[in-house]
Design a protein around this motif. Structure first.
Motif, PDB file in Angstrom:
ATOM      1  N   THR A 158       0.828  -1.199   0.000  1.00 18.01           N
ATOM      2  CA  THR A 158       0.000   0.000   0.000  1.00 18.01           C
ATOM      3  C   THR A 158       0.866   1.254   0.000  1.00 18.01           C
ATOM      4  O   THR A 158       0.605   2.199  -0.742  1.00 18.01           O
ATOM      5  CB  THR A 158      -0.931   0.009   1.227  1.00 18.01           C
ATOM      6  N   LYS A 159       1.911   1.247   0.811  1.00 16.43           N
ATOM      7  CA  LYS A 159       2.828   2.390   0.859  1.00 16.43           C
ATOM      8  C   LYS A 159       3.509   2.584  -0.491  1.00 16.43           C
ATOM      9  O   LYS A 159       3.635   3.707  -0.978  1.00 16.43           O
ATOM     10  CB  LYS A 159       3.864   2.177   1.961  1.00 16.43           C
ATOM     11  N   TYR A 160       3.952   1.495  -1.109  1.00 14.20           N
ATOM     12  CA  TYR A 160       4.606   1.561  -2.414  1.00 14.20           C
ATOM     13  C   TYR A 160       3.666   2.128  -3.474  1.00 14.20           C
ATOM     14  O   TYR A 160       4.041   3.010  -4.249  1.00 14.20           O
ATOM     15  CB  TYR A 160       5.077   0.161  -2.817  1.00 14.20           C
ATOM     16  N   ILE A 161       2.426   1.662  -3.484  1.00 14.13           N
ATOM     17  CA  ILE A 161       1.447   2.133  -4.475  1.00 14.13           C
ATOM     18  C   ILE A 161       1.160   3.615  -4.269  1.00 14.13           C
ATOM     19  O   ILE A 161       1.135   4.398  -5.225  1.00 14.13           O
ATOM     20  CB  ILE A 161       0.158   1.293  -4.403  1.00 14.13           C
ATOM     21  N   ASN A 162       0.953   4.037  -3.006  1.00 11.88           N
ATOM     22  CA  ASN A 162       0.694   5.451  -2.733  1.00 11.88           C
ATOM     23  C   ASN A 162       1.867   6.331  -3.133  1.00 11.88           C
ATOM     24  O   ASN A 162       1.685   7.414  -3.693  1.00 11.88           O
ATOM     25  CB  ASN A 162       0.368   5.657  -1.251  1.00 11.88           C
ATOM     26  N   GLU A 163       3.075   5.857  -2.873  1.00 15.99           N
ATOM     27  CA  GLU A 163       4.266   6.620  -3.255  1.00 15.99           C
ATOM     28  C   GLU A 163       4.366   6.751  -4.773  1.00 15.99           C
ATOM     29  O   GLU A 163       4.677   7.836  -5.285  1.00 15.99           O
ATOM     30  CB  GLU A 163       5.509   5.930  -2.700  1.00 15.99           C
ATOM     31  N   ARG A 164       4.094   5.691  -5.495  1.00 16.02           N
ATOM     32  CA  ARG A 164       4.131   5.736  -6.962  1.00 16.02           C
ATOM     33  C   ARG A 164       3.086   6.685  -7.515  1.00 16.02           C
ATOM     34  O   ARG A 164       3.342   7.447  -8.449  1.00 16.02           O
ATOM     35  CB  ARG A 164       3.900   4.337  -7.555  1.00 16.02           C
TER      36      ARG A 164
ATOM     37  N   ASN B 139       4.256  10.215  -6.916  1.00 15.07           N
ATOM     38  CA  ASN B 139       5.367  10.542  -7.813  1.00 15.07           C
ATOM     39  C   ASN B 139       4.882  10.809  -9.235  1.00 15.07           C
ATOM     40  O   ASN B 139       5.373  11.718  -9.903  1.00 15.07           O
ATOM     41  CB  ASN B 139       6.404   9.422  -7.821  1.00 15.07           C
ATOM     42  N   LYS B 140       3.934  10.029  -9.704  1.00 11.83           N
ATOM     43  CA  LYS B 140       3.401  10.235 -11.052  1.00 11.83           C
ATOM     44  C   LYS B 140       2.635  11.548 -11.149  1.00 11.83           C
ATOM     45  O   LYS B 140       2.743  12.267 -12.141  1.00 11.83           O
ATOM     46  CB  LYS B 140       2.524   9.056 -11.471  1.00 11.83           C
ATOM     47  N   ILE B 141       1.864  11.876 -10.111  1.00 16.65           N
ATOM     48  CA  ILE B 141       1.145  13.149 -10.110  1.00 16.65           C
ATOM     49  C   ILE B 141       2.136  14.308 -10.102  1.00 16.65           C
ATOM     50  O   ILE B 141       1.990  15.269 -10.858  1.00 16.65           O
ATOM     51  CB  ILE B 141       0.176  13.219  -8.913  1.00 16.65           C
ATOM     52  N   TYR B 142       3.169  14.212  -9.256  1.00 13.24           N
ATOM     53  CA  TYR B 142       4.188  15.256  -9.204  1.00 13.24           C
ATOM     54  C   TYR B 142       4.866  15.421 -10.563  1.00 13.24           C
ATOM     55  O   TYR B 142       5.080  16.548 -11.029  1.00 13.24           O
ATOM     56  CB  TYR B 142       5.235  14.923  -8.127  1.00 13.24           C
TER      57      TYR B 142
ATOM     58  N   ASN C 211      -4.835  13.812  -2.074  1.00  9.44           N
ATOM     59  CA  ASN C 211      -4.364  14.161  -0.730  1.00  9.44           C
ATOM     60  C   ASN C 211      -5.523  14.177   0.259  1.00  9.44           C
ATOM     61  O   ASN C 211      -5.368  13.724   1.392  1.00  9.44           O
ATOM     62  CB  ASN C 211      -3.655  15.517  -0.739  1.00  9.44           C
ATOM     63  N   SER C 212      -6.660  14.706  -0.138  1.00 12.16           N
ATOM     64  CA  SER C 212      -7.784  14.735   0.787  1.00 12.16           C
ATOM     65  C   SER C 212      -8.323  13.325   1.036  1.00 12.16           C
ATOM     66  O   SER C 212      -8.719  13.000   2.148  1.00 12.16           O
ATOM     67  CB  SER C 212      -8.892  15.654   0.262  1.00 12.16           C
ATOM     68  N   GLU C 213      -8.312  12.477   0.027  1.00 10.36           N
ATOM     69  CA  GLU C 213      -8.772  11.095   0.193  1.00 10.36           C
ATOM     70  C   GLU C 213      -7.839  10.343   1.124  1.00 10.36           C
ATOM     71  O   GLU C 213      -8.290   9.585   1.975  1.00 10.36           O
ATOM     72  CB  GLU C 213      -8.832  10.390  -1.174  1.00 10.36           C
ATOM     73  N   GLU C 214      -6.547  10.579   0.993  1.00 10.74           N
ATOM     74  CA  GLU C 214      -5.575   9.907   1.856  1.00 10.74           C
ATOM     75  C   GLU C 214      -5.778  10.338   3.311  1.00 10.74           C
ATOM     76  O   GLU C 214      -5.707   9.525   4.226  1.00 10.74           O
ATOM     77  CB  GLU C 214      -4.151  10.227   1.416  1.00 10.74           C
ATOM     78  N   GLN C 215      -6.049  11.605   3.518  1.00 12.63           N
ATOM     79  CA  GLN C 215      -6.268  12.093   4.878  1.00 12.63           C
ATOM     80  C   GLN C 215      -7.548  11.521   5.465  1.00 12.63           C
ATOM     81  O   GLN C 215      -7.627  11.299   6.668  1.00 12.63           O
ATOM     82  CB  GLN C 215      -6.307  13.614   4.887  1.00 12.63           C
ATOM     83  N   LEU C 216      -8.530  11.272   4.617  1.00 16.44           N
ATOM     84  CA  LEU C 216      -9.784  10.713   5.119  1.00 16.44           C
ATOM     85  C   LEU C 216      -9.641   9.251   5.517  1.00 16.44           C
ATOM     86  O   LEU C 216     -10.252   8.797   6.477  1.00 16.44           O
ATOM     87  CB  LEU C 216     -10.881  10.844   4.069  1.00 16.44           C
ATOM     88  N   THR C 217      -8.812   8.487   4.786  1.00 15.49           N
ATOM     89  CA  THR C 217      -8.718   7.060   5.045  1.00 15.49           C
ATOM     90  C   THR C 217      -7.706   6.717   6.125  1.00 15.49           C
ATOM     91  O   THR C 217      -7.755   5.640   6.682  1.00 15.49           O
ATOM     92  CB  THR C 217      -8.347   6.293   3.761  1.00 15.49           C
TER      93      THR C 217
END
Length: 77
Positions: A7-13, A16-19, A70-76
């Motif tokens: 999960t951490k790897y997927i979120n980081e990817r 990174n792609k959005i950035y 970012n808002s979805e991540e903060q919610l979950t």
């Protein structure tokens, strides 16, 4: 890899792609606006301005995607 590492790897990817996309469209918008009166590659000023505005529209979309992620991540979490 266990579930949390995956999960951490997927979120980081994803981040990174959005950035990367945001950086690409910022560069594109700067380039087209800076050179909009020179006539890039034989195209006229109107077409160059269209490319610049297209880059700005795409940049706005990707910034909105970043905001939603970012808002979805903060919610979950």
């Amino acid at each position: 890899m266990n579930k949390t590492e995956t999960t951490k790897y997927i979120n980081e990817r994803i981040h990174n792609k959005i950035y990367s996309k945001i950086h690409h469209h910022e560069y594109e918008a700067n380039y087209y606006f800076k050179n909009r009166h020179k006539g890039l590659a034989g195209i006229d000023e109107e077409q160059t301005a269209g490319l610049a505005f297209n880059a700005l529209r795409n940049l706005r979309v990707w910034k909105e995607i970043r905001l939603l992620c970012n808002s979805e991540e903060q919610l979950t979490t």
